[in-house]
Design a protein around this motif. Structure first.
Motif, PDB file in Angstrom:
ATOM      1  N   PHE A 170       7.709  22.086  -1.184  1.00  0.00           N
ATOM      2  CA  PHE A 170       8.891  22.154  -2.049  1.00  0.00           C
ATOM      3  C   PHE A 170      10.091  22.731  -1.298  1.00  0.00           C
ATOM      4  N   GLU A 171       9.839  23.758  -0.488  1.00  0.00           N
ATOM      5  CA  GLU A 171      10.922  24.485   0.178  1.00  0.00           C
ATOM      6  C   GLU A 171      11.279  23.913   1.548  1.00  0.00           C
ATOM      7  N   ASP A 172      10.483  23.001   2.074  1.00  0.00           N
ATOM      8  CA  ASP A 172      10.685  22.491   3.436  1.00  0.00           C
ATOM      9  C   ASP A 172      11.800  21.442   3.436  1.00  0.00           C
ATOM     10  N   LYS A 173      13.033  21.929   3.234  1.00  0.00           N
ATOM     11  CA  LYS A 173      14.185  21.033   3.089  1.00  0.00           C
ATOM     12  C   LYS A 173      15.351  21.506   3.952  1.00  0.00           C
ATOM     13  N   ALA A 174      15.091  21.752   5.235  1.00  0.00           N
ATOM     14  CA  ALA A 174      16.166  22.181   6.131  1.00  0.00           C
ATOM     15  C   ALA A 174      17.302  21.148   6.073  1.00  0.00           C
ATOM     16  N   PRO A 175      18.560  21.615   6.023  1.00  0.00           N
ATOM     17  CA  PRO A 175      19.034  22.986   6.213  1.00  0.00           C
ATOM     18  C   PRO A 175      19.145  23.800   4.912  1.00  0.00           C
ATOM     19  N   HIS A 176      18.483  23.364   3.835  1.00  0.00           N
ATOM     20  CA  HIS A 176      18.646  24.048   2.554  1.00  0.00           C
ATOM     21  C   HIS A 176      17.364  24.700   2.051  1.00  0.00           C
ATOM     22  N   SER A 177      16.485  25.086   2.975  1.00  0.00           N
ATOM     23  CA  SER A 177      15.225  25.704   2.569  1.00  0.00           C
ATOM     24  C   SER A 177      15.443  27.005   1.816  1.00  0.00           C
ATOM     25  N   GLU A 178      16.441  27.783   2.227  1.00  0.00           N
ATOM     26  CA  GLU A 178      16.687  29.064   1.555  1.00  0.00           C
ATOM     27  C   GLU A 178      17.100  28.846   0.103  1.00  0.00           C
ATOM     28  N   LEU A 179      17.899  27.825  -0.131  1.00  0.00           N
ATOM     29  CA  LEU A 179      18.301  27.493  -1.495  1.00  0.00           C
ATOM     30  C   LEU A 179      17.068  27.165  -2.342  1.00  0.00           C
ATOM     31  N   LEU A 180      16.139  26.378  -1.778  1.00  0.00           N
ATOM     32  CA  LEU A 180      14.935  25.985  -2.511  1.00  0.00           C
ATOM     33  C   LEU A 180      14.026  27.173  -2.783  1.00  0.00           C
ATOM     34  N   ARG A 181      14.014  28.162  -1.892  1.00  0.00           N
ATOM     35  CA  ARG A 181      13.143  29.327  -2.098  1.00  0.00           C
ATOM     36  C   ARG A 181      13.498  30.074  -3.377  1.00  0.00           C
ATOM     37  N   ASP A 182      14.743  30.002  -3.790  1.00  0.00           N
ATOM     38  CA  ASP A 182      15.176  30.727  -4.985  1.00  0.00           C
ATOM     39  C   ASP A 182      14.896  29.969  -6.281  1.00  0.00           C
ATOM     40  N   ILE A 183      14.626  28.674  -6.192  1.00  0.00           N
ATOM     41  CA  ILE A 183      14.451  27.877  -7.410  1.00  0.00           C
ATOM     42  C   ILE A 183      13.013  27.984  -7.894  1.00  0.00           C
ATOM     43  N   PRO A 184      12.811  28.433  -9.131  1.00  0.00           N
ATOM     44  CA  PRO A 184      11.439  28.561  -9.647  1.00  0.00           C
ATOM     45  C   PRO A 184      10.879  27.223 -10.097  1.00  0.00           C
ATOM     46  N   VAL A 185       9.570  27.109 -10.013  1.00  0.00           N
ATOM     47  CA  VAL A 185       8.852  25.962 -10.557  1.00  0.00           C
ATOM     48  C   VAL A 185       7.923  26.483 -11.653  1.00  0.00           C
ATOM     49  N   TYR A 186       7.859  25.767 -12.752  1.00  0.00           N
ATOM     50  CA  TYR A 186       6.994  26.147 -13.861  1.00  0.00           C
ATOM     51  C   TYR A 186       6.082  24.965 -14.223  1.00  0.00           C
ATOM     52  N   VAL A 187       4.850  25.276 -14.573  1.00  0.00           N
ATOM     53  CA  VAL A 187       3.965  24.282 -15.173  1.00  0.00           C
ATOM     54  C   VAL A 187       3.958  24.534 -16.675  1.00  0.00           C
ATOM     55  N   ILE A 188       4.327  23.517 -17.446  1.00  0.00           N
ATOM     56  CA  ILE A 188       4.293  23.638 -18.898  1.00  0.00           C
ATOM     57  C   ILE A 188       2.857  23.433 -19.358  1.00  0.00           C
ATOM     58  N   THR A 189       2.325  24.406 -20.089  1.00  0.00           N
ATOM     59  CA  THR A 189       0.917  24.383 -20.475  1.00  0.00           C
ATOM     60  C   THR A 189       0.694  23.986 -21.932  1.00  0.00           C
ATOM     61  N   HIS A 190       1.759  23.832 -22.698  1.00  0.00           N
ATOM     62  CA  HIS A 190       1.601  23.431 -24.099  1.00  0.00           C
ATOM     63  C   HIS A 190       1.018  22.022 -24.147  1.00  0.00           C
ATOM     64  N   PRO A 191      -0.054  21.800 -24.929  1.00  0.00           N
ATOM     65  CA  PRO A 191      -0.694  20.478 -24.927  1.00  0.00           C
ATOM     66  C   PRO A 191       0.131  19.385 -25.594  1.00  0.00           C
ATOM     67  N   LEU A 192       1.101  19.769 -26.428  1.00  0.00           N
ATOM     68  CA  LEU A 192       1.923  18.781 -27.137  1.00  0.00           C
ATOM     69  C   LEU A 192       3.401  19.096 -26.914  1.00  0.00           C
ATOM     70  N   ALA A 193       3.764  19.263 -25.653  1.00  0.00           N
ATOM     71  CA  ALA A 193       5.118  19.696 -25.324  1.00  0.00           C
ATOM     72  C   ALA A 193       6.168  18.717 -25.821  1.00  0.00           C
ATOM     73  N   ALA A 194       5.957  17.417 -25.619  1.00  0.00           N
ATOM     74  CA  ALA A 194       6.965  16.428 -26.016  1.00  0.00           C
ATOM     75  C   ALA A 194       7.190  16.451 -27.523  1.00  0.00           C
ATOM     76  N   LEU A 195       6.130  16.606 -28.310  1.00  0.00           N
ATOM     77  CA  LEU A 195       6.297  16.694 -29.768  1.00  0.00           C
ATOM     78  C   LEU A 195       7.108  17.925 -30.141  1.00  0.00           C
ATOM     79  N   THR A 196       6.905  19.012 -29.414  1.00  0.00           N
ATOM     80  CA  THR A 196       7.694  20.219 -29.666  1.00  0.00           C
ATOM     81  C   THR A 196       9.176  19.958 -29.407  1.00  0.00           C
TER      82      THR A 196
END
Length: 342
Positions: free
Chosen positions: A292-318
């Motif tokens: 995810f972060e291996d994006k030279a010359p912008h790797s530092e920018l990517l290090r700050d961006i969080p990634v989340y996994v949505i665990t709700h089983p019916l997220a789209a309905l929500t």
């Protein structure tokens, strides 16, 4: 069809909401703006000839609640009065549906618009963070979901409104980067001479990777389904499955990083769908964030961006429920995607 798209959209209750993917369809009914959605058993799309039959048999025949409106999210581009799903032979025909099912008002969105809406409708208890810093509250976001296909959507905040940005980002090109990639990629199944992200990063994409890894080494293809491959990789009982899932995770990290750069998603990248939920242990390993972060010359920018996994089983309905209750909260453009008959 209505001249929809205004800020004063009102959807009449009860409202049928539905998330229709390539394999499964999920439905619920909202009685009013305060009630929790009444959910129904998940429907396999292969069990019904069309969406109208599925709604009639699985929903309307099993409840005394009669919906007046419907807000549906479908896996495919929405263009005209006949909406074909990308990975399913269902065709959504809102005019026919309105006539046959007695619906006065039908709004059809892209399935990943619904996933994008869910990002702001769900709480932190329905997300697992995979590295990065803190999300900026009103910054742009990316939603990425490997499932039957590979869905992508953006989410931007402007004028106190969350605006989902649908697209077909799952069909961008993917290419090799490492020496091992160069050995495996020639064995990947192509579509018209190209390898798209969806050819690697969805259920059949994982099978595609598994077969390619086995063939690159002249080995046996002992497994044949995404569930078998995922389980064998997590349990480390099949070396080919382990490598295939590792390549899947790295590919997902690369694409997520690319999209984060394109969208400057300082509000985070959100992985959704059943596959992402099942492979959280693999996503937590260093390889995903490194890719995810291996994006030279912008790797530092990517290090700050969080990634989340949505665990709700019916997220789209929500997400659909949040929109159906208060459409004014979201900047959903429904011109040419709304059918009103009464």
């Amino acid at each position: 069809m209505s001249p929809a798209g205004d800020a004063e959209t009102v959807i009449k209750f009860p409202i049928l909401i539905g998330d229709i993917g390539g394999t499964n369809a999920r439905f619920a009914i909202l009685v009013d703006s305060y009630a929790e959605p009444k959910e129904f058993p998940i429907v396999a799309t292969a069990d019904f000839a069309n969406i109208d039959d599925a709604i009639q048999s699985a929903i309307l025949d099993r409840t005394s609640m009669i919906p007046r409106s419907a807000v549906l999210a479908v896996a495919g581009p929405i263009d005209g009065d006949e909406i074909a799903l990308t990975n399913c032979d269902w065709v959504v025909r809102p005019k026919v549906m309105s006539r046959d099912l007695g619906l006065e008002d039908i709004i059809v969105l892209n399935d990943f618009e619904a996933q994008a809406l869910a990002v702001v409708a769900l709480g932190a208890e329905h997300m697992v963070k995979i590295g990065g810093g803190e999300a900026e509250p009103n910054a742009g976001r990316i939603v990425l979901g490997p499932g039957t296909g590979l869905g992508v959507a953006g989410l931007v905040h402007a004028c106190h409104t969350w605006i989902p940005v649908p697209g077909e980002g799952g069909h961008v090109d993917m290419g090799p980067r490492t020496a091992r990639d160069l050995q495996v990629f020639p064995h990947l199944e192509q579509i018209e001479g190209r390898i798209s992200a969806e050819q690697m990063l969805c259920g059949r994409g994982l099978v595609n990777l598994y077969r390619a890894v086995a063939r690159a080494d002249g080995g046996k293809e002992a497994l044949s389904t995404p569930a078998e491959i995922t389980a064998a990789a997590i349990e480390e009982t099949d070396a080919v499955a382990v490598e295939a899932l590792s390549m899947f995770v790295v590919g997902l990290g690369r694409l997520a990083g690319d999209l984060a750069l394109v969208f400057m998603s300082r509000g985070g990248v959100y992985l959704t769908g059943g596959i992402a939920q099942k492979i959280v242990p693999a996503l937590k390993k260093p390889a995903f964030r490194e890719a995810f972060e291996d994006k030279a010359p912008h790797s530092e920018l990517l290090r700050d961006i969080p990634v989340y996994v949505i665990t709700h089983p019916l997220a789209a309905l929500t997400g659909l429920a949040a929109y159906a209750r208060t459409p004014s909260r979201f900047g959903v453009e429904i011109d040419h995607r709304r059918w009103v008959t009464r």
